[in-house]
Enzyme design. Structure first.
Site, PDB file in Angstrom:
ATOM      1  N   ASN A 121       0.873  -1.176   0.000  1.00 42.54           N
ATOM      2  CA  ASN A 121       0.000   0.000   0.000  1.00 42.54           C
ATOM      3  C   ASN A 121       0.910   1.226   0.000  1.00 42.54           C
ATOM      4  O   ASN A 121       1.547   1.516   1.004  1.00 42.54           O
ATOM      5  CB  ASN A 121      -0.886  -0.048   1.258  1.00 42.54           C
ATOM      6  CG  ASN A 121      -1.685   1.222   1.455  1.00 42.54           C
ATOM      7  OD1 ASN A 121      -1.761   2.070   0.564  1.00 42.54           O
ATOM      8  ND2 ASN A 121      -2.290   1.349   2.636  1.00 42.54           N
ATOM      9  N   LYS A 169       0.053   4.289  -0.141  1.00 44.26           N
ATOM     10  CA  LYS A 169      -0.560   5.454   0.503  1.00 44.26           C
ATOM     11  C   LYS A 169      -0.371   6.698  -0.391  1.00 44.26           C
ATOM     12  O   LYS A 169      -0.363   6.557  -1.618  1.00 44.26           O
ATOM     13  CB  LYS A 169       0.014   5.643   1.908  1.00 44.26           C
ATOM     14  CG  LYS A 169      -0.061   4.335   2.717  1.00 44.26           C
ATOM     15  CD  LYS A 169       0.223   4.482   4.170  1.00 44.26           C
ATOM     16  CE  LYS A 169       0.082   3.132   4.858  1.00 44.26           C
ATOM     17  NZ  LYS A 169       0.261   3.188   6.297  1.00 44.26           N
ATOM     18  N   HIS A 190      -9.157   1.116   5.331  1.00 42.67           N
ATOM     19  CA  HIS A 190      -7.876   1.304   6.005  1.00 42.67           C
ATOM     20  C   HIS A 190      -8.073   2.258   7.184  1.00 42.67           C
ATOM     21  O   HIS A 190      -8.883   3.193   7.108  1.00 42.67           O
ATOM     22  CB  HIS A 190      -6.847   1.876   5.022  1.00 42.67           C
ATOM     23  CG  HIS A 190      -5.455   1.835   5.568  1.00 42.67           C
ATOM     24  ND1 HIS A 190      -4.999   2.743   6.500  1.00 42.67           N
ATOM     25  CD2 HIS A 190      -4.426   0.964   5.361  1.00 42.67           C
ATOM     26  CE1 HIS A 190      -3.753   2.438   6.825  1.00 42.67           C
ATOM     27  NE2 HIS A 190      -3.377   1.370   6.149  1.00 42.67           N
ATOM     28  N   GLU A 230      -6.452   4.649   8.171  1.00 39.84           N
ATOM     29  CA  GLU A 230      -6.254   6.068   7.827  1.00 39.84           C
ATOM     30  C   GLU A 230      -7.499   6.652   7.149  1.00 39.84           C
ATOM     31  O   GLU A 230      -7.795   7.834   7.307  1.00 39.84           O
ATOM     32  CB  GLU A 230      -4.997   6.209   6.947  1.00 39.84           C
ATOM     33  CG  GLU A 230      -3.736   5.992   7.784  1.00 39.84           C
ATOM     34  CD  GLU A 230      -2.568   5.382   7.025  1.00 39.84           C
ATOM     35  OE1 GLU A 230      -2.561   5.392   5.782  1.00 39.84           O
ATOM     36  OE2 GLU A 230      -1.642   4.883   7.706  1.00 39.84           O
ATOM     37  N   GLU A 274      -4.634  -4.958  10.719  1.00 40.32           N
ATOM     38  CA  GLU A 274      -3.597  -3.957  10.931  1.00 40.32           C
ATOM     39  C   GLU A 274      -3.856  -3.260  12.268  1.00 40.32           C
ATOM     40  O   GLU A 274      -4.703  -2.338  12.326  1.00 40.32           O
ATOM     41  CB  GLU A 274      -3.612  -2.916   9.808  1.00 40.32           C
ATOM     42  CG  GLU A 274      -3.373  -3.507   8.434  1.00 40.32           C
ATOM     43  CD  GLU A 274      -2.839  -2.477   7.442  1.00 40.32           C
ATOM     44  OE1 GLU A 274      -1.834  -2.786   6.787  1.00 40.32           O
ATOM     45  OE2 GLU A 274      -3.401  -1.375   7.338  1.00 40.32           O
ATOM     46  N   GLY A 285       3.292   2.121  10.744  1.00 36.45           N
ATOM     47  CA  GLY A 285       4.294   3.176  10.591  1.00 36.45           C
ATOM     48  C   GLY A 285       5.077   3.493  11.853  1.00 36.45           C
ATOM     49  O   GLY A 285       5.742   4.527  11.922  1.00 36.45           O
ATOM     50  N   SER A 329       4.123  -2.309  10.137  1.00 41.45           N
ATOM     51  CA  SER A 329       5.573  -2.407  10.333  1.00 41.45           C
ATOM     52  C   SER A 329       6.169  -3.744   9.879  1.00 41.45           C
ATOM     53  O   SER A 329       7.109  -4.248  10.492  1.00 41.45           O
ATOM     54  CB  SER A 329       5.934  -2.114  11.801  1.00 41.45           C
ATOM     55  OG  SER A 329       5.558  -0.788  12.136  1.00 41.45           O
TER      56      SER A 329
HETATM   57  P1  13P Z   1       3.628   0.269   7.498  1.00 38.44           P
HETATM   58  O1  13P Z   1       4.076  -1.023   6.883  1.00 38.44           O
HETATM   59  O2  13P Z   1       4.355   1.463   6.980  1.00 38.44           O
HETATM   60  O3  13P Z   1       3.592   0.171   8.998  1.00 38.44           O
HETATM   61  O4  13P Z   1       2.086   0.506   7.034  1.00 38.44           O
HETATM   62  C1  13P Z   1       1.190  -0.539   7.169  1.00 38.44           C
HETATM   63  C2  13P Z   1      -0.055  -0.171   6.468  1.00 38.44           C
HETATM   64  O5  13P Z   1      -0.794   0.705   6.898  1.00 38.44           O
HETATM   65  C3  13P Z   1      -0.377  -0.874   5.215  1.00 38.44           C
HETATM   66  O6  13P Z   1      -1.688  -0.646   4.816  1.00 38.44           O
END
Ligand code: 13P
Length: 256
Positions: free
Chosen positions: A12, A14, A99, A101, A169, A175, A214
Site C-alpha cells: 500500500n 498510501k 484502512h 487512515e 492492521e 508506521g 511495520s
Molecule cells: P507500514 O508497513 O508502513 O507500517 O504501514 C502498514 C499499512 O498501513 C499498510 O496498509
C-alpha cells in the site's frame, strides 16, 4: 500460513509516488517472475494517478495492481472520489477498503466500508478489508471484541474467499516500527479465522487474512510463518522494490 491457501504479499503506497517511482513498479514486476509466483500472489496499490500506467508496466508480470480506496457508488456527483469500476477500467484487480487512515481521516464507519467492499465486488474487484484495534482498545483488552465487530460490520454478505481478503492492521503498529508479539498475532488471527468460519462456512476457512503494520524484510519471515497469517499488507517497505521483493522472497523458505 493456512494450508492450501495462496498467500498474498501486498503493498500500500498510501499518498506516496509520482511517475519517477514507476521504476520501482517495473523492478517489482520483473522481480516477481518465476516459480515462486505460482505459490505466492503479489499486489501493489499505488496512488490512483499511477494505476493505469502501472498496470501497463505489469502486463506481462504476475504482479497485480490495485486501488487504495473506492467510493461506495458506481458513479455520480462525488467530487474527488473514484469508483471501483474506474479501478477495474484501469485493469486494477484489487482495492483496499476501510484502512484505518480512511476510517480516521474521512470518518469511514463499518457500514460505509461494507458498502465499499460490496461496490468492489460489483465491479469484479477483490476487496481487501482492513480492520484493527487502536492502542487504547488494546490496552483495555478489547482487541478481539473490536475485530469481531469490524468483521461483521465491514464484510458484505456476498463475501467469498475469492472476492475478499481481510487485513489485520493494529492501528498502533502502522508506521511505528512496533508489532504485536508472534503470540498475540497468532491469537488474533486464529480468532478471526474462527469468526469467519462461523459466518461464511467453508469460504471463511479459505479467506486470506493478511497481517499489516511495520512489516519489514527483517521481521517478515517470522510474521509470515504464523498460523493463519496468509500474507502481508505492507506500507513503507513496499515503496522500494528491494524491500518488497525481500519480503516476497521469505516465501522461498516458507513454501519449500
Ligand atoms: P507500514 O508497513 O508502513 O507500517 O504501514 C502498514 C499499512 O498501513 C499498510 O496498509
Amino acid at each position: 500460513m493456512t494450508p492450501d491457501v495462496r498467500p498474498l504479499v501486498a503493498g500500500n503506497w498510501k499518498m506516496n509516488g509520482t511517475r519517477e517511482c514507476l521504476t520501482e513498479i517495473k523492478a517489482m514486476a520483473e522481480g516477481v517472475q518465476g516459480a515462486l509466483s505460482e505459490k505466492v500472489e503479489t499486489l501493489i496499490c499505488p496512488p490512483a494517478t499511477l494505476i493505469y500506467v502501472a498496470t501497463a508496466l505489469a502486463t506481462d508480470s504476475p504482479l497485480q495492481i490495485g486501488g487504495q480506496d473506492c467510493h461506495q457508488k458506481a458513479s455520480g456527483a462525488h467530487t474527488g472520489d473514484i469508483s471501483a469500476e474506474m479501478i477495474a477500467d484501469c485493469f486494477g484487480t484489487y482495492v483496499i477498503v476501510g484502512h484505518s487512515e480512511r476510517r480516521t481521516d474521512h470518518g469511514e464507519t463499518d457500514h460505509i466500508v461494507r458498502d465499499k467492499a460490496a461496490a468492489a465486488h460489483d465491479a469484479g474487484l477483490t476487496a481487501i478489508v482492513c480492520i484493527g484495534e487502536t492502542a487504547d482498545q488494546r490496552d483495555a483488552y478489547e482487541t478481539l471484541d473490536v475485530l469481531k465487530r469490524q468483521i461483521f460490520g465491514s464484510l458484505p454478505p456476498g463475501a467469498t474467499a475469492e472476492n475478499t481478503v481481510i487485513a489485520y492492521e493494529p492501528v498502533w503498529a502502522i508506521g511505528t516500527g512496533l508489532t504485536p508479539t508472534a503470540t498475540d498475532i497468532a491469537v488474533a488471527h486464529s480468532f478471526m479465522r474462527a469468526e469467519l468460519v462461523e459466518f461464511f462456512g467453508d469460504e471463511g476457512r479459505r479467506m486470506r487474512i493478511l497481517y499489516g503494520g511495520s512489516v519489514k524484510p527483517a521481521n517478515a519471515a517470522e510474521l509470515m510463518a504464523i498460523d493463519n497469517v496468509d500474507g502481508a499488507l505492507i506500507g513503507g517497505a513496499s515503496l522500494k522494490a528491494k524491500d518488497f521483493l525481500a519480503i516476497y522472497g521469505v516465501y522461498e523458505g516458507l513454501t519449500a
